[in-house]
Design a protein around this motif. Structure first.
Motif, PDB file in Angstrom:
ATOM      1  N   UNK A  34      10.899  -5.975  -2.351  1.00 58.16           N
ATOM      2  CA  UNK A  34      10.670  -5.030  -3.448  1.00 58.16           C
ATOM      3  C   UNK A  34       9.301  -5.239  -4.076  1.00 58.16           C
ATOM      4  N   UNK A  35       8.911  -6.499  -4.243  1.00 55.57           N
ATOM      5  CA  UNK A  35       7.611  -6.806  -4.818  1.00 55.57           C
ATOM      6  C   UNK A  35       6.485  -6.248  -3.942  1.00 55.57           C
ATOM      7  N   UNK A  36       6.622  -6.400  -2.628  1.00 53.97           N
ATOM      8  CA  UNK A  36       5.619  -5.872  -1.698  1.00 53.97           C
ATOM      9  C   UNK A  36       5.502  -4.349  -1.846  1.00 53.97           C
ATOM     10  N   UNK A  37       6.636  -3.661  -1.917  1.00 55.31           N
ATOM     11  CA  UNK A  37       6.618  -2.201  -2.065  1.00 55.31           C
ATOM     12  C   UNK A  37       5.999  -1.786  -3.402  1.00 55.31           C
ATOM     13  N   UNK A  38       6.331  -2.502  -4.473  1.00 48.97           N
ATOM     14  CA  UNK A  38       5.757  -2.181  -5.775  1.00 48.97           C
ATOM     15  C   UNK A  38       4.249  -2.428  -5.793  1.00 48.97           C
ATOM     16  N   UNK A  39       3.804  -3.500  -5.148  1.00 50.57           N
ATOM     17  CA  UNK A  39       2.371  -3.794  -5.105  1.00 50.57           C
ATOM     18  C   UNK A  39       1.608  -2.745  -4.298  1.00 50.57           C
ATOM     19  N   UNK A  40       2.184  -2.313  -3.191  1.00 50.52           N
ATOM     20  CA  UNK A  40       1.547  -1.260  -2.395  1.00 50.52           C
ATOM     21  C   UNK A  40       1.489   0.045  -3.186  1.00 50.52           C
ATOM     22  N   UNK A  41       2.562   0.342  -3.911  1.00 53.48           N
ATOM     23  CA  UNK A  41       2.578   1.527  -4.767  1.00 53.48           C
ATOM     24  C   UNK A  41       1.489   1.421  -5.837  1.00 53.48           C
ATOM     25  N   UNK A  42       1.415   0.248  -6.477  1.00 54.00           N
ATOM     26  CA  UNK A  42       0.421   0.021  -7.539  1.00 54.00           C
ATOM     27  C   UNK A  42      -1.002   0.218  -7.026  1.00 54.00           C
TER      28      UNK A  42
END
Length: 148
Positions: free
Chosen positions: A97-105
């Motif tokens: 989830x953190x990876x997906x949020x960072x890519x989104x950011x």
């Protein structure tokens, strides 16, 4: 009068009306500037179309989403209803989830900076299908706070 004659007459009248309407829209006064109408003379386009106006400034909100109580922090700056800066703060503890949020950011500024806040709604971005829900939730909170 034959049916064909009536059709031509109706088409001619309709064409003349359309031409008159278009000419009226593009006419200019003697100074060479377009005529102003009472409804748009001093009203910005957003007000004329009924869109909301938002106060300029920097806003922060948390957007919750999903069934696992995930969230992201959103900070954005508005100027004349246009997003001039945006950052997303990932809150996930799970590595995926953190990876997906960072890519989104990383991807979100390219999608929203320079756009009217009312025109922004993110469906899927940078492989993330749920993080945009949190972004859109935070965006709605910011619109309520910034609304005048």
């Amino acid at each position: 009068m034959s049916v064909l004659s009536r059709k031509i007459t109706v088409a001619t009248v309709m064409g003349a009306c359309a031409l008159t309407a278009m000419t009226g829209c593009s006419s200019t006064d003697t100074e060479g500037s377009p005529p102003s109408s009472p409804s748009s003379a001093s009203t910005p386009a957003r007000e004329a179309s009924g869109s909301a106006q938002y106060a300029d400034g920097r806003y922060e909100a948390t957007g919750e989403y999903g069934s696992q109580e995930s969230s992201i922090g959103v900070t954005l700056t508005l100027a004349d209803d246009v997003i001039t800066e945006v950052t997303v703060d990932p809150h996930a503890a799970d590595p995926t989830s953190l990876d997906l949020q960072e890519r989104f950011a990383d991807a979100i500024p390219n999608r929203v900076v320079g756009r009217d806040i009312d025109d922004v709604h993110i469906d899927r971005l940078a492989g993330s299908s749920h993080t945009p829900e949190g972004f859109n939730t935070a965006l709605e909170k910011i619109k309520k706070e910034a609304g005048q």
